[in-house]
Design a protein around this motif. Structure first.
Motif, PDB file in Angstrom:
ATOM      1  N   LEU A 193       9.835   7.691   3.092  1.00  0.00           N
ATOM      2  CA  LEU A 193       9.439   6.287   3.161  1.00  0.00           C
ATOM      3  C   LEU A 193      10.624   5.406   3.531  1.00  0.00           C
ATOM      4  N   LEU A 194      11.781   5.685   2.955  1.00  0.00           N
ATOM      5  CA  LEU A 194      12.965   4.878   3.247  1.00  0.00           C
ATOM      6  C   LEU A 194      13.426   5.070   4.692  1.00  0.00           C
ATOM      7  N   ALA A 222       9.223   1.120  -7.561  1.00  0.00           N
ATOM      8  CA  ALA A 222       9.796  -0.223  -7.671  1.00  0.00           C
ATOM      9  C   ALA A 222      11.175  -0.282  -7.029  1.00  0.00           C
ATOM     10  N   ALA A 223      11.986   0.764  -7.205  1.00  0.00           N
ATOM     11  CA  ALA A 223      13.317   0.786  -6.593  1.00  0.00           C
ATOM     12  C   ALA A 223      13.212   0.789  -5.070  1.00  0.00           C
ATOM     13  N   VAL A 224      12.306   1.612  -4.538  1.00  0.00           N
ATOM     14  CA  VAL A 224      12.104   1.637  -3.089  1.00  0.00           C
ATOM     15  C   VAL A 224      11.599   0.277  -2.611  1.00  0.00           C
ATOM     16  N   SER A 253       0.829  -1.209   0.000  1.00  0.00           N
ATOM     17  CA  SER A 253       0.000   0.000   0.000  1.00  0.00           C
ATOM     18  C   SER A 253       0.860   1.255   0.000  1.00  0.00           C
ATOM     19  N   ASP A 254       1.964   1.234   0.729  1.00  0.00           N
ATOM     20  CA  ASP A 254       2.864   2.394   0.747  1.00  0.00           C
ATOM     21  C   ASP A 254       3.514   2.604  -0.614  1.00  0.00           C
ATOM     22  N   LEU A 255       3.893   1.527  -1.274  1.00  0.00           N
ATOM     23  CA  LEU A 255       4.561   1.642  -2.573  1.00  0.00           C
ATOM     24  C   LEU A 255       3.604   2.159  -3.642  1.00  0.00           C
TER      25      LEU A 255
END
Length: 421
Positions: free
Chosen positions: A76-77, A130-132, A47-49
């Motif tokens: 986020l990170l 996608a990277a995160v 959900s976060d992504l």
């Protein structure tokens, strides 16, 4: 990526890097526990992504001013335990986020700049999310795999060459492999890209009244026109894969004023850096011809650093092909994906130095291509959301399988040490 995939059969195979490829990774999954943990971590962050992808899409920002976008990734990170440094490489919207302390440092490149007027019509919101997501997945197994996960916020891919500047300024130092995934209408594992020169050509003449005293003017607009005609005639004599395309950025201020200044913006592309150098020599002669023919002077400047062609690492590409296939996707066959270049990307500069891949992950576009408004709409559709999660899983799984393979791990570490030395 500056460009668009379509795949009629065409010529050519890409150049390959003279790197020690090592033995192929076994088809047998060596780290099932790691894969399960990766998938679980990414699913927990789903959900976060997806929210990150949609939020970036809703507030598109252009090259080097992606302040809100970069902050969203950083927040986020940090919330997931990453240690973040920002800014880096003297770029206000670049960052580096680390998790773990293993000797094998894996870079995941996040792009988040948009296009003028049409927002995220290249889907960089998907790339970033996608990277995160891949970073979050790998963080769950960083200690198990003996890796450091490094998510790099890389601004200004569309124009500006953020990755090139970060590479030159040391932001990629120590990284053993660099990966990212880019959306498109098809799944492509090892796409071919073109080297690119991004040029601005300014012609300077002399203003005068276009009716009362035209003989006192030197028409910079005419210089631009002559140059464009010369470029048009040059096209029939280009080598296969060489391309030129441009616009008139400044053609004058009013019809009754002889233009004292005009500007062209041009992209020059070619299958290799050597072929690009040849094209640059020929094109600059055309720009000179325009200036001489109109009695003007001219100046050529680089808007962005030169983008090099992609050189995908064959082992990373092989493993990614297996992993994306295990998620139910069917990428184009290698002979098809080699048949046509996709445009240009500053990730090419990274892959000529560091083992890396830049696969394309397919989304449903209803026939739209990148850099069209319809693609921007598709970049937040249900298939785009799936691409965020599938892309994160495939990247993270690829890293896990390679990191757990002793031969490939040793190869990546040895090459990283050689670059450092």
């Amino acid at each position: 990526m500056v460009g668009q995939p379509s795949y009629p059969p065409r010529h050519g195979l890409p150049a390959t890097r003279g790197r020690r490829a090592g033995a192929a990774v076994s088809d047998t999954e060596p780290v099932p526990d790691a894969v399960s943990a990766i998938d679980a971590a990414i699913e927990a962050a789903r959900s976060d992504l997806i929210a990150l992808s949609h939020s970036l899409h809703a507030e598109p920002e252009l090259a080097f001013v992606e302040f809100r976008s970069a902050a969203k990734l950083v927040d986020l990170l940090r919330g997931r335990g990453f240690e973040v440094r920002t800014p880096v490489a003297d770029l206000a919207t670049a960052f580096v986020a680390d998790y773990g302390s293993g000797e094998l440092i894996i870079g995941l490149c996040a792009e988040y700049d948009a296009l003028p007027g049409i927002g995220h019509a290249c889907g960089h919101n998907i790339i970033a999310a996608a990277a995160v997501g891949a970073g979050i997945g790998l963080a769950a197994v960083a200690d198990q795999l003996g890796i450091t996960v490094r998510v790099l916020g890389t601004p200004a891919e569309e124009s500006g060459g953020g990755k090139v500047l970060m590479l030159e300024r040391g932001a990629f130092a120590g990284i053993a492999a660099a990966l990212m995934v880019h959306p498109g209408p098809f799944d492509v594992v090892a796409p071919v890209s073109l080297a690119l020169a991004d040029l601005a050509i300014t012609f300077t003449g002399q203003e005068a009244h276009a009716s009362a005293a035209p003989e006192f003017g030197r028409n910079a607009g005419d210089a631009a026109t002559i140059a464009q005609v010369a470029i048009g005639l040059l096209r029939q004599h280009l080598a296969p894969g060489q391309q030129l395309h441009g616009i008139v950025a400044d053609g004058g201020r009013a019809p009754n004023i002889v233009p004292g200044q005009a500007e062209l913006l041009y992209y020059l592309r070619a299958p290799s850096t050597a072929a690009l150098d040849d094209l640059l020599d020929r094109a600059t002669t055309c720009f000179l011809a325009g200036a001489v023919g109109a009695g003007c002077t001219h100046e050529i400047r680089s808007v962005s650093p030169t983008y090099r062609e992609l050189v995908p690492d064959p082992i990373l590409a092989q493993v990614y092909r297996e992993q994306i296939g295990s998620l139910g996707r069917r990428p184009l066959a290698p002979d098809v994906e080699r048949s046509r270049p996709l445009g240009s990307t500053d990730m090419g500069n990274i892959t000529t130095v560091i083992p890396g891949i830049h696969p394309i992950i397919g989304i449903d576009t209803d026939g739209a291509v990148t850099h069209q408004p319809e693609f921007a709409v598709a970049a937040i559709g249900p298939s785009a959301d799936r691409a965020v999660i599938d892309g994160a899983r495939a990247l993270a799984r690829t890293v896990a399988q390679v990191a757990a393979d002793p031969g490939q791990r040793d190869r990546l570490l040895a090459e990283a040490a050689e670059r450092a030395g």
